[in-house]
Each structure stands twice: as C-alpha cells, then as structure tokens.
Write a protein that holds these residues in place. Structure first.
Motif, PDB file in Angstrom:
ATOM      1  N   GLU A 135       0.817  -1.211   0.000  1.00 30.51           N
ATOM      2  CA  GLU A 135       0.000   0.000   0.000  1.00 30.51           C
ATOM      3  C   GLU A 135       0.850   1.260   0.000  1.00 30.51           C
ATOM      4  OE1 GLU A 135      -3.387   0.343   2.390  1.00 30.51           O
ATOM      5  OE2 GLU A 135      -4.030  -1.735   2.153  1.00 30.51           O
ATOM      6  N   THR A 136       2.123   1.131   0.359  1.00 29.59           N
ATOM      7  CA  THR A 136       3.044   2.265   0.304  1.00 29.59           C
ATOM      8  C   THR A 136       4.331   1.819  -0.374  1.00 29.59           C
ATOM      9  OG1 THR A 136       3.903   1.726   2.502  1.00 29.59           O
ATOM     10  CG2 THR A 136       2.132   3.375   2.376  1.00 29.59           C
ATOM     11  N   PRO A 137       4.973   2.692  -1.140  1.00 27.37           N
ATOM     12  CA  PRO A 137       6.213   2.315  -1.825  1.00 27.37           C
ATOM     13  C   PRO A 137       7.391   2.288  -0.857  1.00 27.37           C
ATOM     14  CG  PRO A 137       5.714   4.612  -2.244  1.00 27.37           C
ATOM     15  CD  PRO A 137       4.558   4.065  -1.449  1.00 27.37           C
ATOM     16  N   VAL A 138       8.440   1.594  -1.249  1.00 28.28           N
ATOM     17  CA  VAL A 138       9.644   1.530  -0.415  1.00 28.28           C
ATOM     18  C   VAL A 138      10.752   2.339  -1.066  1.00 28.28           C
ATOM     19  CG1 VAL A 138       9.041  -0.726   0.492  1.00 28.28           C
ATOM     20  CG2 VAL A 138      10.475  -0.574  -1.546  1.00 28.28           C
ATOM     21  N   SER A 139      11.692   2.796  -0.249  1.00 29.78           N
ATOM     22  CA  SER A 139      12.846   3.520  -0.771  1.00 29.78           C
ATOM     23  C   SER A 139      13.838   2.524  -1.354  1.00 29.78           C
ATOM     24  CB  SER A 139      13.492   4.340   0.341  1.00 29.78           C
ATOM     25  OG  SER A 139      13.855   3.488   1.427  1.00 29.78           O
ATOM     26  N   PRO A 140      14.757   2.963  -2.204  1.00 28.63           N
ATOM     27  CA  PRO A 140      15.717   2.052  -2.835  1.00 28.63           C
ATOM     28  C   PRO A 140      16.566   1.299  -1.807  1.00 28.63           C
ATOM     29  CG  PRO A 140      15.699   4.162  -3.948  1.00 28.63           C
ATOM     30  CD  PRO A 140      14.872   4.334  -2.724  1.00 28.63           C
ATOM     31  N   PHE A 141      16.878   0.038  -2.132  1.00 27.88           N
ATOM     32  CA  PHE A 141      17.770  -0.747  -1.273  1.00 27.88           C
ATOM     33  C   PHE A 141      18.450  -1.822  -2.103  1.00 27.88           C
ATOM     34  CE2 PHE A 141      13.710  -2.958  -1.132  1.00 27.88           C
ATOM     35  CZ  PHE A 141      14.050  -4.297  -1.224  1.00 27.88           C
TER      36      PHE A 141
END
Length: 402
Positions: free
Chosen positions: A387-393
């Motif tokens: 439901e929410t995007p994640v930051s790059p990893f």
C-alpha cells in the motif's frame, strides 16, 4: 460575431487577448455550448447528401446574424458547432444555445413535431483548458480537444448508472529490481479499486477488456492522482526511487485525455520530473514516427522518459530511435516465453534500449532474467504489492532471487 473554421483556430484563440493572462480572463468569463445536428442528420438520412450544403450555409448565415460581436462560432466535427458566449454564465449560455437551436431548427426545416432533434452539449471552460492553450501542437488539436470533451460528457452520462463507473480507483505499489546493479531502485504503480475498505488489484486481463474506453482513461488518471501523497513522501527521501506508471495508448492519443493526463502529472511533486517513467501499452502496429512524436511532445517536459510495452513480434526500434523512448517492457512467466523474449532482448540491446520484464512470479524465470541481462524486473517473485512504496535498497547477492 466571429466565425472560425478548424484551420483558423489559432486566430480564434488570439481574439481572447494579447497575452495568456488576458485569454484566461476572457475564456473563464465565457460559456461554451456545442450545438449538435447528429440527430437531424439521422432523421433525414436519405436526403442528407442534398441537404448538407444547404444546412452548412444556413447555419453559418444564421449564427453570423444572431450572435453578438464578441461571441464566437467554431465549426467542429461534422454536424457539430461550438458557440462561445462572451461574459455569459453557464446557465445563461445554455439558455441562449437552446433558444438559438430551436430557431435554427425552424429555419432549416420549419415546424417539426419533434423539437428535440438538435442537441445541446456543454463544455465548461476551466483552468485546465487554459493551462493547455499554449501547448496545443496545432489548431486542429484544440478542436479535437473540444470534441472529445463533449464525448466524455456524453459517455459519463451513459456510465453513471453502471456499478463499474461508481467504483473508486486507487493504487498499489510494487518494487522493481535494477538487475544490472542488483538494486531495488524503482516502484511500479498498479491500479486497484476499493472494495469494502480493502484495495483489490485490477488485473491486466480486466484492463485489456477496457482498452479504448473512457473507463480505462479514468484508471490511468487515478493511478497518478492517487499516488500523489506517496510520491510526496518519497520526495523527502535522500535516495529517491524511479516511478513506473502504465498508461493506455488511447488515453494519450486522444488530445483531450492527453492534456488531462498531463495536468495530473503537473500536480505531482517536482522530483518526479527526473524520476517518472511512463509505460505506454496497447500501441497499434505500424504507428508513424510523426504521430508518436505528437503524442510524446506534450508529456516529455514533465517526465524522465517513456517505455513501450510490446509483444513477441515488435521490431519498431528504428521508428522510435530519435524519440524519448528509452526502453521496452513485456510480460512472460512461462518457459516457452523465453523463445521470444530472449531474441527481443537481444534486438533491444543492439539498438541501445533498456528492457523491463514485468509480472514475473517464477523463481526459475527470474534467475534466467538475470542471466540474459534484463535491465529491470518486477513481479511477485521480487516482492508482493504494497500500500506504500519503499525507498531504494540493495538486494545483496543475486542468488537471493529464489
């Protein structure tokens, strides 16, 4: 009253004022009504070939006489005319248009038992249209915009009673891996609907069934509109992901919908200018370079670039080589799909295009994607929708896939 044929719409716009600000003020103080003779044409179908020229001449003479000095008359699609009343409210404009339509009908055909064969359609001139005025690539594009604004109103009326039209569209997010860097560096926007408070994904098969429909355009709009808050949060991060948004070709090919879509992009956080990738699907075969250029020109200043979603036989790399199309995307999750995907990737690489493999669920297929140097990979095998995007990893070692 000023009359303008399609080829004179540039002058039509200039009459609103010497500057964009003056044009804005004049347009917003006006009322645009569309008089349609489609039903008249249908009613007199057998005689229409003989009547058409007479009708056109009579319509022009009638409006030249009846409209005020600041009012405007534009001939649009066949049997349809736009009336723009200066300094007139929507209600007043509608009343005037209906009265003029009745008078026009009587002039053309005398007293008829059916007085509803001339239709009045309304397009409200708002800030959205004003923002686009300087962006139209040609006068004809403005007329196309107005024509489809009318058709969208009509379609909306027809869809109001359907359950699908009342569904609320929303968005889910899915991580995308940069295979070359072994890094989750992109988030993919996926359309969904709210059902009893839950987000239910709209599958590709359902989207395919909506191809070319106003409802599909609504989903394309919602995909960006509903992601604004999430993108705002991403914009606060030091390391921002790329954003991958899919849109139907017909949504962009239609100038009215294309400018609506551009308007939504403009509402997104400023960082998307260098991070938003538009994936265009359902592209027709044999499309001309000039047509693609016309479509992309409106959006290109607002995004990082474009990806074309293609099938097994696509080989139009030369057609788009000088356009801001930097990659191709495709689906395939079966062993037999490799028979066409591997040659497609080779063709793309030879032309300098990036490749985006979407919707992969199989561990074996994902491993193969890494082996054949696909640039980007998405699907449940990478990560479930969120439901929410994640930051790059970083994924760490490539063997973590599977």
């Amino acid at each position: 009253m000023q009359h303008h044929e399609i080829g004179q719409v540039g002058q039509f716009l200039r009459n609103f004022g010497g500057s964009k600000e003056q044009a804005t003020k004049s347009l917003l103080a006006s009322s645009l009504q569309i008089v349609g003779l489609d039903q008249v044409k249908e009613k007199y179908a057998q005689q229409w070939e003989k009547l058409e020229k007479r009708v056109d001449q009579a319509v022009e003479a009638f409006f030249t006489k009846k409209l005020g000095k600041k009012d405007m008359f534009v001939k649009m699609a066949e049997s349809r005319f736009a009336l723009l009343f200066a300094d007139t409210t929507y209600e007043e404009g509608l009343k005037k248009a209906n009265q003029l339509a009745k008078e026009l009908l009587q002039l053309l055909f005398g007293e008829l038992p059916d007085q509803e064969v001339v239709s009045i359609e309304t397009v409200v001139l708002d800030v959205n249209l004003i923002e686009h005025i300087s962006e139209f690539n040609s006068p004809d594009e403005l007329v196309e915009y107005l024509n489809f604004a009318v058709s969208d109103v009509e379609e909306e009326k027809q869809e109001n009673g359907s359950s699908k039209a009342k569904e609320i569209n929303s968005v889910l997010f899915r991580s995308v891996v940069n295979c070359q860097k072994n890094l989750v560096s992109m988030t993919e926007l996926l359309p969904c609907r709210l059902v009893d408070g839950r987000k239910e994904r709209i599958e590709n098969s359902e989207l395919a069934a909506l191809h070319g429909q106003r409802e599909r355009a609504g989903i394309d709009y919602s995909l960006l509109h509903e992601s604004k808050a999430a993108m705002r949060s991403l914009g606060n991060l030091g390391n921002k992901p790329l954003v991958f948004a899919t849109v139907d070709y017909d949504t962009l090919a239609n100038s009215y919908r294309r400018y609506e879509y551009a308007g939504i992009i403009k509402q997104l956080p400023a960082y998307t200018l260098k991070h938003l990738v538009i994936n265009i699907t359902n592209i027709p075969d044999g499309i001309l370079n000039s047509r693609i250029r016309q479509i992309l020109t409106t959006l290109n200043p607002l995004v990082l670039g474009f990806v074309f979603e293609v099938g097994p036989d696509w080989n139009e790399f030369d057609t788009v080589s000088d356009l801001p199309v930097f990659g191709i995307s495709f689906f395939g999750d079966y062993e037999e799909d490799l028979l066409w995907i591997e040659p497609l990737i080779e063709r793309a690489k030879s032309h300098g295009f990036r490749t985006f493999w979407r919707g992969v669920e199989s561990d074996d297929i994902a491993r193969r994607a890494f082996e054949i140097n696909v640039d980007y990979l998405s699907g449940d095998v990478i990560g479930r929708v969120q439901e929410t995007p994640v930051s790059p990893f970083s994924l760490g070692r490539k063997s973590r896939i599977g």
